[in-house]
Motif scaffolding. Structure first.
Motif: not given
Lengths: 439, 282
Positions: A272-293
């Motif tokens: 959707s971003d690529a077509i509607r806004h012309g924005h390439p894939l430069v970011e994403r959602v990632a989960t930072v998790t675990g008992p160590g953080v």
């Protein structure tokens, strides 16, 4: 309630409570972005910038090489300070472009969005490829290749993968809840490219809020939502197709063989971003998790953000890290250091301390309990293939369909003798592929 | 009774006659030289000659499709005998031995991660290029030990492959399977080697290995004829190997070893006797 699913699989502790309730938060720019040139399955891209160049956000910094390849873009504006091998999530130093952000975060002015209704199918595919879109579930297979089935393969169903069966990960869950508009828009574009109507979103039943929201919003666009039994690996492509359509993808073929294309929810949103806004894939959602953080979060990160920076945004390390995993705990890769950058396939970052990890016993002999056979979603005999692999009997391993293994890790997880089954099968697969190349 | 004896005997005679005729008519001509050569070959089917087994090699030698001096396990003796049978002049190759160019076992070299997987060097190498911090060091998981047809390789308790100079026949099987190319061939008569396979700079080598070559060039300064340093790694120039042993004491990390003084630490092999003769397999 009788939910759809596949035969085999298991129920590891899901650990999603750490971050499932955390809204997506934007991660600030790090001091340095390390953008590796191999972030997808297929040929690595070739750098087209030099040290000292000023780049804009979204500018191409490496060109695709071959059809099964995509370009790589600058994740922010700034100066290229190095083009050199840097430690990659694969565990070795691979070519990367290092950018020092200028803080402006200014988009490349030449990137123009368009209304998908005014674009032809080929134009859409070209834009998807130029935007560097790959499968965001973790496998990072170039999306435009999946969207280009040969003429003779008739596609009738688009499956959107919102299962997120890997324990601990909640990135797709939050994306479905918070950015459903983007997601549904991306689905409509994908539908147009494939020229089909029928679309099913598969979601595991442990995300009732996402199921409800998408069912309501999808109804108007004729998009069906299907709840699935909570079981690992429900989100594996072929298992998902089996559960949703009852079709089984034959050995050695792709989902297009049974008329299906599967795309991850993150991929659809990126389209959707690529077509509607012309924005390439430069970011994403990632989960930072675990008992160590300290404070697990779902972060919107730039591609190339060092893992250390991500951890700092989550309150820093909670004790000494003993195991750092990129991706989910079942199929993710253990990392050597926190200086490694996040890439397009980084769906999560898991940190465990020594006390959180089970004491792993020395691998013992196989006791022929057959549990690995019971859980294998492909219905293989992991222990037999692994035994052949240990003896380097490659032909025999191939005879037991080692190449069909999806490396989901169920067999290794369940093995009471703690045998490295997946690794052994992967060893056999490497041997089989090497043999095929020489013939 | 009589009918039974006669009929069975008759069938026997007819069958014998048929077999006799068939044996003459379909007889396969075997070159007597082929059988004689097969007799001489070690019979290990090691594949050093490039063919799967000794009988294939014997056949190839007789029909001239392969050179008669490729049986390294057999050594010069075998080559001479083959040459004698074929009636050609023997061209013996210089006897070679496989050497593990590493002494950094688990007590001397560091690991970048703890490896718990399949006990196979090739499998371990695929995971972040192997658990050893050193990119070239011996992984010690025994892949070479398992392929050696002559039992010439042992893995020490601290995880280092050591090759017996007496038992090694020079078949090069171990060289082919080692993912880190830490096993290479060297002339048998040379007993002094720089046992290191890391091309990293000295400062980095010091960080991960107590016995790695740091390219300090002391060996080259003291015996300029016998050593060369390429890409941060010293090497013995084997044409001048006799001069190499003189600088052993001067090497600061003791990565240069003279095998006549014994094998690397942890090996159960008895120190080689001098002079070492090529391995024979009778």
């Amino acid at each position: 309630m009788n939910l759809k699913t596949f035969a085999g699989g298991l129920h590891p502790p899901d650990g999603k409570h750490y971050s499932a309730h955390c809204p997506i938060e934007s991660c600030p720019l790090p001091d340095e972005l390390i953008i590796p040139l191999s972030q997808h399955i297929g040929a690595p891209a070739a750098a087209c910038v030099a040290v000292g160049d000023q780049v804009k956000k979204g500018q191409v910094i490496a060109d695709a090489k071959g059809f099964v390849s995509v370009p790589i873009h600058a994740s922010t504006s700034g100066e290229v300070i190095a083009v050199e091998p840097r430690l990659h999530p694969m565990g070795k130093a691979l070519p990367a472009v290092v950018i020092r952000p200028d803080g402006e975060d200014c988009w490349d002015a030449s990137l123009q969005g368009a209304d998908p209704a005014n674009l032809s199918v080929d134009e859409l595919k070209d834009r998807i490829r130029a935007a560097g879109i790959v499968g965001m579930g973790g496998a990072t297979f170039p999306t435009h290749v999946k969207l280009s089935p040969p003429e003779e393969k008739k596609i009738d169903t688009l499956i959107i993968n919102g299962v997120e069966c890997e324990p601990f990960l909640t990135a797709d869950h939050r994306l479905m809840l918070e950015q459903s508009e983007r997601l549904l828009d991306g689905i409509e574009i994908l539908r147009k490219v494939l020229g089909i109507e029928r679309t099913v979103i598969g979601i595991e039943a442990n995300k009732p809020d996402a199921i409800e929201k998408l069912t309501q919003e999808g109804a108007a666009r004729n998009i069906e939502v299907q709840a699935l039994e909570v079981k690992y690996p429900q989100g594996a492509e072929k298992q998902l197709i089996d559960a949703l359509t009852g079709r089984q993808v034959p050995s050695g073929t792709l989902p297009m063989e049974v008329g299906v294309v599967v795309q991850n929810v993150g991929t659809a949103a990126a389209v959707s971003d690529a077509i509607r806004h012309g924005h390439p894939l430069v970011e994403r959602v990632a989960t930072v998790t675990g008992p160590g953080v300290h404070a697990p979060k779902n972060l919107l990160i730039r591609i190339g953000t060092p893992l250390r920076h991500m951890v700092e945004q989550c309150g820093g390390l909670n004790g000494d890290p003993a195991k750092i995993i990129m991706g989910g705990p079942m199929m993710g890769q253990t990392q050597l250091s926190l200086d490694i950058p996040a890439i397009r396939g980084t769906s999560g970052l898991l940190i465990f301390r020594r006390e959180d990890l089970p004491t792993r016993l020395e691998a013992g002999p196989c006791i022929r309990c057959g549990r690995c056979i019971g859980v294998c979603p492909i219905h293989l005999q992991p222990t037999t293939i692994a035994a052949y692999a240990r003896l380097d009997m490659i032909d025999e391993a191939e005879g037991y369909h080692a190449l069909d293994c999806i490396e989901c890790g169920c067999c290794t997880y369940i093995c009471p003798a703690t045998l490295p089954l997946v690794q052994s099968i992967r060893h056999a697969k490497g041997g089989i592929m090497a043999k095929k190349r020489t013939i | 009774m009589l009918a039974a004896v006669l009929s069975l005997g008759g069938i026997g005679l007819v069958a014998a006659a048929a077999l006799g005729v068939a044996a003459k008519k379909f007889a396969v001509e075997v070159d007597p030289r082929e059988a004689a050569i097969l007799e001489i070959l070690p019979g290990a089917n090691c594949g050093a000659c490039g063919l799967p087994g000794c009988s294939g090699y014997a056949k190839g030698v007789v029909d001239g499709s392969i050179a008669p001096n490729l049986c390294t396990p057999g050594g010069s003796d075998t080559v001479e005998k083959i040459a004698h049978i074929l009636g050609v002049e023997a061209i013996t190759a210089e006897p070679k031995v496989a050497v593990v160019f590493c002494q950094g076992d688990n007590s001397k070299a560091t690991e970048k991660y703890r490896y718990l997987g399949l006990q196979d060097c090739n499998a371990a190498q695929k995971i972040a290029d192997g658990p050893k911090s050193c990119p070239g060091g011996c992984l010690g998981l025994g892949t070479c030990e398992r392929v050696c047809p002559f039992g010439a390789i042992e893995i020490t308790a601290e995880g280092l492959a050591v090759i017996s100079r007496e038992k090694c026949t020079g078949c090069e099987k171990c060289v082919g399977v080692c993912p880190r190319k830490v096993i290479r061939m060297a002339p048998l008569e040379a007993t002094t080697h720089v046992l290191c396979n890391s091309h990293d700079k000295g400062a980095l080598v010091r960080k991960y290995c107590q016995v790695g070559c740091i390219a300090c060039t002391i060996c080259k300064k003291n015996a300029p004829e016998a050593y060369q340093i390429e890409n941060f790694l010293a090497e013995v120039i084997y044409e001048k190997h006799s001069e190499a042993a003189g600088v052993l004491e001067k090497c600061p990390t003791k990565c240069i070893r003279d095998f006549t003084t014994g094998y690397p630490e942890g090996s159960s092999f008895a120190p080689p006797t001098v002079p070492v003769t090529p391995a024979q397999n009778d």
